[in-house]
Design a protein around this motif. Sequence first.
Motif, short mmCIF file in Angstrom:
data_model
loop_
_atom_site.label_atom_id
_atom_site.label_comp_id
_atom_site.label_asym_id
_atom_site.label_seq_id
_atom_site.Cartn_x
_atom_site.Cartn_y
_atom_site.Cartn_z
N ASP A 8 0.83 -1.20 0.00
CA ASP A 8 0.00 0.00 0.00
C ASP A 8 0.87 1.26 0.00
O ASP A 8 2.09 1.20 0.21
N THR A 9 0.24 2.39 -0.23
CA THR A 9 0.95 3.67 -0.17
C THR A 9 1.26 4.02 1.28
O THR A 9 0.54 3.62 2.20
N CYS A 10 2.33 4.76 1.46
CA CYS A 10 2.77 5.12 2.81
C CYS A 10 1.83 6.19 3.37
O CYS A 10 1.61 7.23 2.74
N ARG A 11 1.27 5.91 4.58
CA ARG A 11 0.33 6.83 5.20
C ARG A 11 0.84 7.42 6.50
O ARG A 11 0.08 8.03 7.25
N GLN A 12 2.08 7.29 6.79
CA GLN A 12 2.63 7.87 8.01
C GLN A 12 2.71 9.39 7.86
O GLN A 12 3.03 9.91 6.80
N GLU A 13 2.43 10.09 8.96
CA GLU A 13 2.48 11.54 8.94
C GLU A 13 3.89 12.01 9.27
O GLU A 13 4.48 11.61 10.28
N VAL A 14 4.41 12.86 8.41
CA VAL A 14 5.74 13.42 8.59
C VAL A 14 5.66 14.92 8.34
O VAL A 14 4.73 15.42 7.69
N GLU A 15 6.62 15.66 8.86
CA GLU A 15 6.68 17.10 8.63
C GLU A 15 7.36 17.33 7.28
O GLU A 15 8.52 16.96 7.06
N LYS A 16 6.60 17.93 6.39
CA LYS A 16 7.09 18.13 5.04
C LYS A 16 7.29 19.61 4.75
O LYS A 16 6.53 20.46 5.24
N GLU A 17 8.29 19.86 3.96
CA GLU A 17 8.55 21.23 3.51
C GLU A 17 7.96 21.41 2.12
O GLU A 17 8.02 20.50 1.28
N CYS A 18 7.35 22.57 1.89
CA CYS A 18 6.73 22.79 0.59
C CYS A 18 7.80 22.89 -0.50
O CYS A 18 9.00 22.97 -0.22
N ARG A 19 7.33 22.92 -1.73
CA ARG A 19 8.25 22.88 -2.86
C ARG A 19 9.12 24.13 -2.94
O ARG A 19 10.28 24.08 -3.33
#
Length: 603
Positions: A395-406
Motif C-alpha cells: 500500500d501507499t505510505c500513510r505515516q504523517e511526517v513534517e514536510k517542507e513545501c516545494r
Amino acid sequence: VTPVVVAMEPAWRHHGRGRGRGEGELLLSLFRPAVSVESRFEEIRKSNLAAAQRLVESGFSSSSSDDDEDVESKDGKRGQILASTFTSYNQQTGDSAGLQRTGQYLNELFQSGALTCLICIGSVKRTQPVWNCSGCFSLFHLPCVQKWARDSVFLVSSVTDEDFGQKQHPWPCPKCRAEYPPSATPNRYLCYCGKVQDPPSDPWLVPHSCGSVCEKKLKPDCGHTCLLLCHPGPCPPCPKMVSVTCLCGKAKPLPRRCSNKSWLCQQICAKVLPCKQHTCSQLCHSACEPCPRVSVQSCECGRERKERPCAEPLWNCTQVCGRPLSCGNHTCEEVCHSAPCPPCPRSVNRTCPCGKTKSSAGCAEEVLPCGDTCDRPLTCGKHTCSRRCHRGNCDTCRQEVEKECRCGKHRKLMPCHKEYLCDSKCSKTRSCQRHQCRRKCCPGECPPCDQSCGRSLGCRNHKCPSICHQGACYPCPETVEVSCSCGKTVLVVPCGRERTTKPPRCKELCRRPPECHHPSLQPHRCHPGPCPPCALPCDHPLTGCEHHCPLPCHDRVLVQSQQVQLAGPWEQPSKPAFEKKALPLLRPGLDQVYKLCFGEIIG
C-alpha cells in the motif's frame, strides 16, 4: 690657411656636423697644410663611410618610437622573418604550398595597425602583453581579457544564481564566443606556443613569439607536431611523409603526406558483404555499404523463410517458441529467438512474497506467505510496509511526517505519500522578462512563459501570434494583394507593404464609366487615380441656331475654388483648391455666329 678654409667650406656644409671620429678629423683638417681639395674630400668621404659602417654593425635604429615601427613595414625584412619561421617546415616538405593560410595570417600581423584589440578598440603593439584565443586565434591585450572575464562571470552569476557567486560560470571569447572556465582566465603573458613567459621583443622574429619550434600537436591528431617556429594562428597540415596503402588495402603502400594520406587505387573492392552471399562491386573505398540485393532469409527460430533485403538478415516471426524448458513442466513463452531458452522463471528465487523465507519447492508448487512482517520498502523510499507477508504490491505510505513545501517557505504535517504545495505565488520574472511566474509554490525553476506575445507587428495590421519572447518579433507572415483599378492585375506583397506599394501596371482598357454626357471615353489603359479629362467635342445644341458646340467636353472641368477672404494679416492663405464643375454652353459672338451659321456658304 685662408685657401684651405674657403676650399673646405662647401664640404662642411654638404656633410653636416660629424660625429665622433669623423668630426675630429674634420676639425684637424682645417689646420693642416694646404693640399688639393680633391684629396681632402676623399679623406672626409672615407671617414663618413667608416662611421656609417660602425653604426650598421652596432644595430643602431634611427626610429625609437613605438608607434613608428618601420622594421616590420619593410618587405625585405618581412620576407626574411617569414622564411626563418618556415625553415623547419621547408626542410621536411621542400615547399611551402600548405602554408598559405598561416602565411597570410603572419603577413597581416606585420602590417602596421592591422591587429586591433576588440575589447578596447586599440592597436596591439609588439611590446604589449597579449592573449590569443585558441578558437579564432584573435589577439587581445592581457589586461583587457582579464577584465572581460571578470565582468562576464559577474554579470551571468548575478542574473541566474539565487546563491550569488556560488557557481562557476564560464566566460566567452569576445569574438568567437568560445567558452572558457574561470580557472582558464589568463594571468601570464605567454608566447604563442606557451613555452616562454614574457617573451622578449625581437625585431627579427614574429611579434610575441619565442623563436623556438612550435611543437604543438597537429589536428586531426596524427602523432606528429608542428614544425613551424612559434607562430600565431592555426598550425598548417602535417607535412610528414608516411607509407600508406589504399582504402581497400589491395594496392602496395605509397609515400603520401600525413595530412592527405587517404588515396584510392581505382580497383573493385570485392570484399564479402555481411550477408555472406554477395561481394562489394564498388571501387576502392573505406567502408562497404549495406548489400543492396534481396535474398531468402530465415527467421531467428528457423520456422519461416521469406525474401528480405540482405542488409537486414536478422528478423523474428510472430510465433511463440513453445520449446520445453529444463524443468520439464513448462514451455518457453518468449517469441521467436535464436539463443537458448532461459531457465524456468517459476524455479528461480523460490521465496515467500516478502523474500525473507527461501523455499525448495519445485516450479509446479506454490510458495505460501511466511506470516512475518513484510518490511519491503514503500514507494516513498523512507518507510517499510507494516503488513504481514502478502502477495501483490504494498500500500501507499500513510505515516504523517513534517514536510517542507516545494518553494521552501512553509512546513506542515502531512501523509508521507502526498506532496505539500503551499499557496504562495512566485514573483520572479519568466524568460520573456515581461511576465511574472505566478505559479503556486514554485521551486525556483520557472517554466517558459506560456502567454501570447500580443505585440503589434511591423505591418500594424496584426499582432504577434508567438509565445511571449525576448527581442523583436518575427515579420508578419501574412500577404496582401494589391490590385489595379479594374482588378484584373494583382500583385502579392507582404502585409504592411500595401501602403507604400504602387498598384501594378495593367494592360487592360479602363472600364470606368464616363463622368460627362458622352456614352464612352476615348480608349485608354487601366490606371490609378481619376481618368484624364474627356477630349471629345461637346456636341451640345447651341441656343438660337441649329449648330452644336464645337469645343472640347466641358461637363466636368477642374476649376479653382473661390478663396475665403482672410480675417487679418495673422492668417496664412491656404493652398488653392480645385473642384470639378460643368461650364455653361458657348454663347457665340457675331464672328462665331457667322462662322457657325454661314461658314458652309462662305466656304
